[in-house]
Design an enzyme around this catalytic site. Structure first.
Site, PDB file in Angstrom:
ATOM      1  N   SER A 268       0.830  -1.204   0.000  1.00 40.80           N
ATOM      2  CA  SER A 268       0.000   0.000   0.000  1.00 40.80           C
ATOM      3  C   SER A 268       0.868   1.259   0.000  1.00 40.80           C
ATOM      4  O   SER A 268       1.720   1.399  -0.864  1.00 40.80           O
ATOM      5  CB  SER A 268      -0.936  -0.066   1.207  1.00 40.80           C
ATOM      6  OG  SER A 268      -2.089   0.660   0.948  1.00 40.80           O
ATOM      7  N   HIS A 409      -7.514  -5.711   0.047  1.00 41.86           N
ATOM      8  CA  HIS A 409      -6.297  -4.926   0.235  1.00 41.86           C
ATOM      9  C   HIS A 409      -5.529  -5.432   1.464  1.00 41.86           C
ATOM     10  O   HIS A 409      -5.888  -5.115   2.599  1.00 41.86           O
ATOM     11  CB  HIS A 409      -6.742  -3.474   0.423  1.00 41.86           C
ATOM     12  CG  HIS A 409      -5.638  -2.488   0.448  1.00 41.86           C
ATOM     13  ND1 HIS A 409      -4.909  -2.164  -0.661  1.00 41.86           N
ATOM     14  CD2 HIS A 409      -5.134  -1.732   1.455  1.00 41.86           C
ATOM     15  CE1 HIS A 409      -4.019  -1.244  -0.347  1.00 41.86           C
ATOM     16  NE2 HIS A 409      -4.133  -0.980   0.937  1.00 41.86           N
TER      17      HIS A 409
HETATM   18  C1  GCU Z   1      -5.352   4.827   1.745  1.00 39.24           C
HETATM   19  C2  GCU Z   1      -4.756   5.596   0.587  1.00 39.24           C
HETATM   20  C3  GCU Z   1      -3.938   4.684  -0.329  1.00 39.24           C
HETATM   21  C4  GCU Z   1      -2.932   3.903   0.476  1.00 39.24           C
HETATM   22  C5  GCU Z   1      -3.608   3.192   1.620  1.00 39.24           C
HETATM   23  C6  GCU Z   1      -2.657   2.518   2.594  1.00 39.24           C
HETATM   24  O1  GCU Z   1      -6.325   3.954   1.269  1.00 39.24           O
HETATM   25  O2  GCU Z   1      -5.799   6.221  -0.093  1.00 39.24           O
HETATM   26  O3  GCU Z   1      -3.261   5.447  -1.310  1.00 39.24           O
HETATM   27  O4  GCU Z   1      -2.244   3.001  -0.363  1.00 39.24           O
HETATM   28  O5  GCU Z   1      -4.328   4.124   2.397  1.00 39.24           O
HETATM   29  O6  GCU Z   1      -1.489   2.819   2.633  1.00 39.24           O
HETATM   30  O7  GCU Z   1      -3.132   1.695   3.374  1.00 39.24           O
END
Ligand code: GCU
Length: 430
Positions: A268, A409
């Site tokens: 992420s 995710h």
């Molecule tokens: C949020 C953000 C993302 C990121 C994510 C994370 O969802 O919008 O860009 O990748 O956090 O790091 O968990």
């Protein structure tokens, strides 16, 4: 600083707008037919129009040009090493019931009369002789969160709230936080396949909130009179990536670690970070992006799921201030994220998506990996062996690897096993 202020005001303005019921954001697009028509900048054409037709032109001219564009407009330029670095090492040769050697390294960086401590945790398989290849990645919740091992130093750094990190009270970790993200770090299974694992808490490098860069690493590098990075200087992602390079500095001093076979992995926002770390620091032999999305592997021009405007508004400290110019204006950016992956060439890179993670734009992540292929092929390195997105859980492994796995995710055992498959292939193991 000026641009940061505008961001915050926009954010406040948005909050007011949403109270009025008009809606805070343009609707997030999840419809493939509504992806805007776009033309990607060509990684193999220089700014002056020169065609890149040899490894020499790529290495000497176009690669430095693209790197400089990403520094200037996206992540911001980071400084070199600190003036002084001290390592204090604690070692346990009988960790994890005899399965591992555990090392913990307090890295103290000093510059301009200020200092900062980063704690690096390393597990190596027990009983191995010689230098071990290692995966390194930052973690979200402190080193103690990756495994219940009571010997891991409990972080005393600032943490995000307990809603994100179980066992955190008033922004500090408690004993209850130990092992809470172990699902993302299958340490024993990694050791069993002959790899070591190293990690650092990202908040040691720069706490993940927008304080105008008064805490973390940035102040160690301010010039006299400077109190915030300039518009083309490092935001938090570049700072976290810089921290990964400091872990690499340590690896180069440790004979138990094969510093020429280090894979940098991140999930992420930390997947955005691992990509940038691998682009800037060519000592990383392999780069892994797990669900990195916007500002990571996903093509910005697709504006699918999270957009440049949305990310710059929600997280004004992640990128450099110049990146705000491309809010709702992605076409004007001289780079897109396939060029970030191209900067990693000819080293192996692995881009992974998750089926339910539309926010990260899985197709955009795949297409970046695909379009980086022109540079890999020019360098004779092989590219992504897939015309279109592979089926769910059907990893395509090569110099450029890609998979989209079942689920949301996250980082799972499936992801790690595929990363190790790719490392086996690239690091010459059967
Ligand atoms: C949020 C953000 C993302 C990121 C994510 C994370 O969802 O919008 O860009 O990748 O956090 O790091 O968990």
């Amino acid at each position: 600083m000026g641009k940061k202020l505008i961001c915050r005001m926009v954010l406040m303005g948005m909050a007011v707008v949403s109270v009025c019921g008009i809606g805070a954001w343009a609707q997030t697009n999840y419809d493939e037919s509504k992806v805007p028509k776009y033309t990607l900048p060509d990684a193999l054409v220089c700014a002056d129009g020169t065609k890149v037709d040899s490894a020499k032109v790529w290495t000497e001219k176009r690669r430095p040009e693209i790197l400089a564009l990403f520094e200037k407009y996206v992540y911001g330029k980071a400084p070199g090493r600190a003036a002084a670095t001290k390592y204090e090492i604690e070692e346990d040769d009988d960790a994890l019931d005899g399965r591992a050697v555990r090392k913990q390294v307090a890295i103290t960086l000093s510059n301009n009369g200020k200092s900062l401590r980063l704690d690096l945790l390393v597990y190596l398989p027990a009983g191995r002789s010689g230098a071990t290849p290692v995966f390194v990645g930052l973690n979200f919740g402190g080193n103690h969160s990756i495994h219940a091992d009571p010997g891991i130093w409990l972080s005393s750094s600032w943490m995000r709230s307990s809603s994100k990190l179980p066992g955190v009270v008033d922004h500090r970790a408690t004993e209850a936080a130990r092992g809470k993200s172990s699902g993302r770090w299958p340490i024993e299974n990694i050791l069993q396949r002959g790899y070591g694992v190293a990690t650092m808490y990202y908040g040691d490098i720069d706490p993940d909130f927008d304080d105008g860069f008064q805490n973390g690493i940035h102040p160690l590098f301010y010039k006299p009179g400077q109190s915030a990075p300039a518009a083309d200087e490092w935001g938090s992602i570049a700072a976290w990536a810089w921290g990964l390079s400091r872990a690499m500095d340590y690896f180069e001093t440790d004979a138990d670690i094969d510093s020429r076979h280090v894979g940098v992995m991140g999930h992420s926002r930390l997947g955005k970070t691992s990509l940038w770390a691998g682009a800037v620091d060519q000592r990383f032999a392999m780069v892994i992006s797990n669900d990195s999305g916007c500002g990571g592997a996903a093509l910005s021009r697709r504006a699918f799921g999270e957009t440049v405007k949305r990310i710059n508004t929600s997280f004004p400290h992640w990128f450099c201030d110049n990146f705000v110019q491309f809010n709702d204006n992605e076409d004007k950016c001289p780079v897109d994220q396939h060029m970030l992956i191209a900067l990693i060439a000819p080293r192996p890179v692995y881009v992974a998506s998750a089926e339910k993670d539309r926010w990260a734009d899985q197709r955009g992540e795949f297409l970046s990996a695909k379009h980086a292929g022109s540079v890999y092929r020019l360098l004779g390195a092989g590219s992504l062996d897939a015309e279109d997105m592979p089926a769910i859980d059907q990893a395509v492994i090569g110099t450029i690897s890609y998979h989209i796995r079942t689920g949301g995710h996250d980082v799972t055992e499936y992801d790690w096993q595929r990363y190790m498959d790719a490392a086996d292939r690239s690091f010459g193991k059967k």
